[in-house]
Enzyme design. Structure first.
Site, PDB file in Angstrom:
ATOM      1  N   ARG A 151      -5.248  15.037  29.673  1.00  0.00           N
ATOM      2  CA  ARG A 151      -4.493  16.214  30.134  1.00  0.00           C
ATOM      3  C   ARG A 151      -4.850  17.419  29.267  1.00  0.00           C
ATOM      4  NH1 ARG A 151      -0.414  12.092  30.782  1.00  0.00           N
ATOM      5  NH2 ARG A 151       0.716  12.581  28.864  1.00  0.00           N
ATOM      6  N   LYS A 176       9.827  29.409  34.010  1.00  0.00           N
ATOM      7  CA  LYS A 176       9.879  29.107  35.450  1.00  0.00           C
ATOM      8  C   LYS A 176      10.920  28.029  35.733  1.00  0.00           C
ATOM      9  CE  LYS A 176       7.539  25.945  38.311  1.00  0.00           C
ATOM     10  NZ  LYS A 176       6.345  25.340  38.932  1.00  0.00           N
ATOM     11  N   GLU A 226      12.087  30.791  41.319  1.00  0.00           N
ATOM     12  CA  GLU A 226      11.279  30.135  42.352  1.00  0.00           C
ATOM     13  C   GLU A 226      12.121  29.286  43.310  1.00  0.00           C
ATOM     14  OE1 GLU A 226       8.126  27.534  40.959  1.00  0.00           O
ATOM     15  OE2 GLU A 226       7.455  27.122  42.989  1.00  0.00           O
ATOM     16  N   LYS A 282       9.141  34.098  42.725  1.00  0.00           N
ATOM     17  CA  LYS A 282       8.031  33.235  43.172  1.00  0.00           C
ATOM     18  C   LYS A 282       8.452  32.512  44.451  1.00  0.00           C
ATOM     19  CE  LYS A 282       5.095  29.384  41.663  1.00  0.00           C
ATOM     20  NZ  LYS A 282       4.343  28.834  40.522  1.00  0.00           N
TER      21      LYS A 282
HETATM   22  P1  13P Z   1       1.449  25.328  44.144  1.00  0.00           P
HETATM   23  O1  13P Z   1       0.735  26.648  44.149  1.00  0.00           O
HETATM   24  O2  13P Z   1       0.513  24.155  44.082  1.00  0.00           O
HETATM   25  O3  13P Z   1       2.484  25.230  45.210  1.00  0.00           O
HETATM   26  O4  13P Z   1       2.215  25.233  42.765  1.00  0.00           O
HETATM   27  C1  13P Z   1       2.892  26.329  42.320  1.00  0.00           C
HETATM   28  C2  13P Z   1       4.047  25.885  41.522  1.00  0.00           C
HETATM   29  O5  13P Z   1       4.166  26.189  40.379  1.00  0.00           O
HETATM   30  C3  13P Z   1       5.080  25.073  42.200  1.00  0.00           C
HETATM   31  O6  13P Z   1       6.224  25.063  41.414  1.00  0.00           O
END
Ligand code: 13P
Length: 341
Positions: A47, A138, A179, A221
């Site tokens: 990773r 996030k 998000e 987001k």
């Molecule tokens: P994706 O762009 O693969 O949807 O991932 C963005 C992300 O951070 C989802 O939480």
């Protein structure tokens, strides 16, 4: 340099013209699935190697990546030469960020629906992440469309959690990426996605208001308004772009400096094309950018394949997608440009 930025300045920098965010915050379970697809064992070292490859892609990072969302393990990891990974990101002129939610759990009495957890002790964890160099955070809420879904309980509970998270972040010195993801996994049509996305965003901004979150210090987001992957009627790039903007204009106050989309399972090219088209449809009250995971990483992951001799190829693939999406933030991407490269 970054130490002196205010939260407003960090938020602006995250959506700076020509740039966007690399979402590299896959949980240990999710990155294992990605590695399974290229038959690479997922260990702390593999990773680290994979993410170090991305963060050392100097051209992509300097020119097209404004920030990187990290997972708890990664923000504490050191590169092979001993440099902490967040320092490599900073050296490229990008901002380190951190996923602070603790993932999802089933929501009681709402079959099939999920609530994102992680509020307990969050203030303390934010303080630690600030000391580790994080500038933003996030939290992802998940809304699924299906039979009798979403419920108001699911939307309301997730929006409240997002608002409490965002308030804690601002108080603790991080810009919150808010998000709320309406999944594109089902067979629902684009009209349904439009209605649900509008409902979710209305509720999220109501809860942010009740929680007194200063919107100037946040970044949204969202998903794009798009038909479910299994829907027979897939609409055009133009339709997705127009409907997404229509909903965002109904719901997102101009005080929000920027919107950085998730890719959600769209193809690399669709995710780029949609973003570019929307940026051509201005003027808009907020900057429109990307915070892509899969749509930035699918190509480099495949090119790398876990082999040290493929690091340069992986970095080239990443640089290409970063450049295409950076161009899309300016509304200047085209299918010809994609092919020429
Ligand atoms: P994706 O762009 O693969 O949807 O991932 C963005 C992300 O951070 C989802 O939480």
């Amino acid at each position: 340099m970054t130490k002196t930025l205010t939260l407003e300045q960090v938020a602006e920098a995250m959506v700076a013209p020509g740039k966007g965010i690399l979402a590299a915050d896959e949980s240990t379970g999710t990155i294992k699935k990605r590695f399974d697809s290229i038959k690479v064992e997922s260990t702390p070292d593999t990773r680290r190697d994979y993410r170090e490859m991305l963060f050392r892609s100097t051209e992509a990072m300097k020119n097209h990546i404004s920030g990187v969302i990290l997972y708890d393990e990664t923000i504490r990891q050191k590169a092979k030469d001993g440099t902490p990974l967040p320092k490599i990101i900073e050296a490229a002129g990008a901002l380190p960020g951190i996923k602070v939610d603790a993932g999802t759990k089933p929501l009681p009495f709402c079959p099939g629906e999920l609530i994102t957890e992680g509020l307990d002790g969050l203030g303390k964890r934010i303080a630690e992440y600030v000391s580790l160099g994080a500038k933003f955070a996030k939290w992802r809420a998940v809304i699924d469309i299906g039979k009798n879904m979403p419920s108001y309980n699911c939307i309301n509970a997730n929006a409240q959690a997002l608002a409490r998270y965002a308030a804690l972040c601002v108080e603790g010195g991080l810009v919150p990426i808010v998000e709320p993801e309406v999944l594109m996994d089902g067979d629902h049509d684009i009209d349904t996605c439009e209605k649900v996305t509008e409902w979710v965003l209305k509720e999220v901004y109501a809860q942010l208001y009740y929680a007194k979150v200063p919107l100037e210090k946040t970044v949204l987001k969202p998903n794009m308004v798009i038909a479910g992957k299994k829907c027979a009627n897939q609409t055009s790039w133009q339709d997705v772009a127009q409907r997404t903007l229509k909903v965002l204009k109904q719901c997102v106050p101009p005080a929000v400096p920027g919107i950085a989309f998730l890719s959600g399972g769209q193809s690399d090219e669709d995710a780029t094309a949609h973003l570019s088209l929307m940026n051509q449809m201005g003027p808009l009250p907020w900057r429109l950018s990307f915070s892509y995971g899969r749509a930035l990483q699918a190509a480099p992951l495949k090119a790398w394949g876990g082999k040290p001799e493929n690091v340069a190829a992986g970095q080239r693939a990443f640089a290409h997608r970063a450049r295409m999406n950076g161009t899309a933030t300016l509304g200047k991407w085209s299918a010809e440009l994609e092919k020429a490269a």
